[in-house]
Design an enzyme around this catalytic site. Structure first.
Site, mmCIF file in Angstrom:
data_model
loop_
_atom_site.group_PDB
_atom_site.id
_atom_site.type_symbol
_atom_site.label_atom_id
_atom_site.label_comp_id
_atom_site.label_asym_id
_atom_site.label_seq_id
_atom_site.Cartn_x
_atom_site.Cartn_y
_atom_site.Cartn_z
ATOM 1 N N ARG A 54 11.390 3.824 3.427
ATOM 2 C CA ARG A 54 11.004 2.843 4.458
ATOM 3 C C ARG A 54 12.258 2.075 4.843
ATOM 4 O O ARG A 54 12.925 1.497 3.976
ATOM 5 C CB ARG A 54 9.927 1.887 3.954
ATOM 6 C CG ARG A 54 9.696 0.738 4.931
ATOM 7 C CD ARG A 54 8.457 -0.039 4.646
ATOM 8 N NE ARG A 54 7.264 0.737 4.958
ATOM 9 C CZ ARG A 54 6.028 0.251 4.929
ATOM 10 N NH1 ARG A 54 5.819 -1.008 4.585
ATOM 11 N NH2 ARG A 54 5.001 1.010 5.236
ATOM 12 N N LYS A 104 25.585 -4.838 -1.138
ATOM 13 C CA LYS A 104 27.050 -4.854 -1.257
ATOM 14 C C LYS A 104 27.710 -4.240 -0.039
ATOM 15 O O LYS A 104 28.926 -4.086 0.010
ATOM 16 C CB LYS A 104 27.475 -4.076 -2.506
ATOM 17 C CG LYS A 104 26.849 -4.575 -3.795
ATOM 18 C CD LYS A 104 27.253 -3.686 -4.962
ATOM 19 C CE LYS A 104 26.516 -4.082 -6.232
ATOM 20 N NZ LYS A 104 26.708 -3.107 -7.302
ATOM 21 N N ARG A 116 0.801 -1.226 0.000
ATOM 22 C CA ARG A 116 0.000 0.000 0.000
ATOM 23 C C ARG A 116 0.831 1.271 0.000
ATOM 24 O O ARG A 116 0.604 2.179 -0.797
ATOM 25 C CB ARG A 116 -0.872 0.077 1.261
ATOM 26 C CG ARG A 116 -2.320 -0.165 1.070
ATOM 27 C CD ARG A 116 -2.844 -0.669 2.383
ATOM 28 N NE ARG A 116 -1.987 -1.744 2.838
ATOM 29 C CZ ARG A 116 -2.059 -2.999 2.379
ATOM 30 N NH1 ARG A 116 -2.987 -3.327 1.537
ATOM 31 N NH2 ARG A 116 -1.223 -3.926 2.795
ATOM 32 N N THR A 117 1.747 1.362 0.933
ATOM 33 C CA THR A 117 2.429 2.649 1.118
ATOM 34 C C THR A 117 3.207 3.027 -0.144
ATOM 35 O O THR A 117 3.129 4.149 -0.626
ATOM 36 C CB THR A 117 3.371 2.582 2.338
ATOM 37 O OG1 THR A 117 2.592 2.194 3.462
ATOM 38 C CG2 THR A 117 4.017 3.925 2.613
ATOM 39 N N HIS A 166 5.366 5.837 11.529
ATOM 40 C CA HIS A 166 4.902 5.799 10.135
ATOM 41 C C HIS A 166 3.950 6.991 10.021
ATOM 42 O O HIS A 166 2.729 6.833 9.977
ATOM 43 C CB HIS A 166 4.186 4.465 9.902
ATOM 44 C CG HIS A 166 3.856 4.147 8.481
ATOM 45 N ND1 HIS A 166 3.987 5.063 7.447
ATOM 46 C CD2 HIS A 166 3.386 2.999 7.919
ATOM 47 C CE1 HIS A 166 3.606 4.476 6.316
ATOM 48 N NE2 HIS A 166 3.246 3.245 6.578
HETATM 49 C C1 NCD Z 1 1.794 -0.932 8.146
HETATM 50 C C2 NCD Z 1 3.297 -0.805 8.326
HETATM 51 O O1 NCD Z 1 4.049 -1.065 7.395
HETATM 52 O O2 NCD Z 1 3.680 -0.405 9.417
HETATM 53 N N1 NCD Z 1 1.412 -1.100 6.818
HETATM 54 C C3 NCD Z 1 1.130 0.017 6.090
HETATM 55 O O3 NCD Z 1 1.997 0.799 5.789
HETATM 56 N N2 NCD Z 1 -0.159 0.253 5.790
HETATM 57 C C4 NCD Z 1 1.156 -1.901 9.066
HETATM 58 C C5 NCD Z 1 1.656 -3.305 9.095
HETATM 59 O O4 NCD Z 1 2.509 -3.705 8.308
HETATM 60 O O5 NCD Z 1 1.150 -4.052 9.925
#
Ligand code: NCD
Length: 310
Positions: free
Chosen positions: A109, A87, A57-58, A142
């Site tokens: 991320r 590497k 999703r993100t 997040h």
């Molecule tokens: C979440 C995350 O990555 O923290 N997912 C997301 O970005 N919607 C929640 C999760 O992975 O449980």
């Protein structure tokens, strides 16, 4: 730089302005003329999505948001394996190199808590003008998920003040619950109920923050009581990839559990769900988690638009 690293950096005024701008953008996006006009807003701009941890999703939400604004995106989905990290390159060197390509935004991320802070520190110390968006840093935060969660609460409930919000699941390891808790603490009349197995309870740093700002909260394992009180139920999955295995509480939401909830309650989940929400719940009008995903793209479009204009 206007990095987006944590929920605490948004005050209530900034949140209201962001949500109003998102409402406006959403209305525009919903008309064919508005949608095609939005495609010119970030024309010629470039987004890098650098993901060291799993995401669906993100990453897609940011890339779709960029596309709908006419912004190009370049992404890597598993940077631990498919970037020079494999590497042995440090995150700092990768960010420093990527800044040479003149991106307008880097969405990051990272698997380590503090990863986004480290990236922002490199950008700032080298004098680059590239905002870093924290799209999840290990067990840290997040923030854009927290923003879209809060925006969804506002849309579904018509307000954010005076709500009882039950945050359930793996609160020790889930970063979305942490980001949302910080944001909710800025509103008045909020009551937080943290529902989790004892060994997966909310972090002491968040609890201390709530105490400092006099936000009433309680920690419980009593599912029935929490469900009955909830105006908003924020459900999360057990983060097995972060080592959460030993828990005893059954945190599955089924039709039977829904019967104990208020008729106007709202059920949110950052997704992905595993089995903590049974599929039969999806048809209930209180289940807002798919609408929440859509809101996420709109919030991210608004943020990208603002960052590109800054
Ligand atoms: C979440 C995350 O990555 O923290 N997912 C997301 O970005 N919607 C929640 C999760 O992975 O449980």
């Amino acid at each position: 730089m206007n990095h987006i690293l944590r929920s605490q950096q948004f005050d209530r005024h900034a949140l209201e302005a962001l949500f109003a701008a998102t409402d406006e953008l959403g209305r525009q996006y919903d008309t064919p003329e508005g949608k095609s006009k939005l495609r010119t807003v970030c024309e010629g701009k470039l987004l890098f999505a650098l993901f060291y941890e799993a995401s669906s999703r993100t990453r897609f939400s940011f890339c779709a948001a960029a596309h709908h604004l006419g912004m190009a995106s370049v992404q890597t989905e598993n940077a631990r394996e498919f970037s020079s990290a494999a590497k042995g390159e440090t995150l700092e060197d990768t960010i420093r190199c990527f800044c040479q390509f003149d991106p307008d935004v880097i969405v990051l991320r990272h698997h380590e808590t503090g990863g986004a802070d480290r990236a922002a520190a490199v950008v700032d110390s080298c004098g680059y003008r590239v905002p870093i968006i924290n799209a999840g840093d290990g067990r840290g935060q997040h923030p854009t998920q927290g923003l879209l969660d809060l925006y969804t609460i506002r849309r579904e409930c018509g307000r954010i003040d005076d709500l009882t919000v039950v945050v359930g699941g793996d609160l020790a390891n889930g970063r979305t619950a942490r980001s949302l808790a910080y944001l909710l603490a800025k509103y008045s009349g909020i009551k937080l109920i943290f529902l989790s197995p004892k060994n997966l309870g909310m972090g002491e740093d968040i609890l201390a923050h709530l105490e400092k700002y006099a936000v009433p909260f309680k920690e419980t394992e009593d599912l029935d009581e929490a469900l009955a009180d909830a105006d908003v139920l924020y459900w999360t999955r057990v983060q097995t990839e972060r080592g959460s295995v030993n828990y005893t509480l059954d945190l599955t939401l089924r039709r039977a559990e829904l019967a104990r909830m208020k008729s106007k309650a709202v059920i949110l989940h950052p997704l992905p769900r595993v089995d903590e929400i049974a599929k039969e719940v999806d048809a209930d009008k209180r289940a807002a988690y798919f609408r929440q995903v859509r809101n996420g793209m709109l919030i991210r479009m608004t943020l990208l638009k603002q960052l590109c204009a800054a």
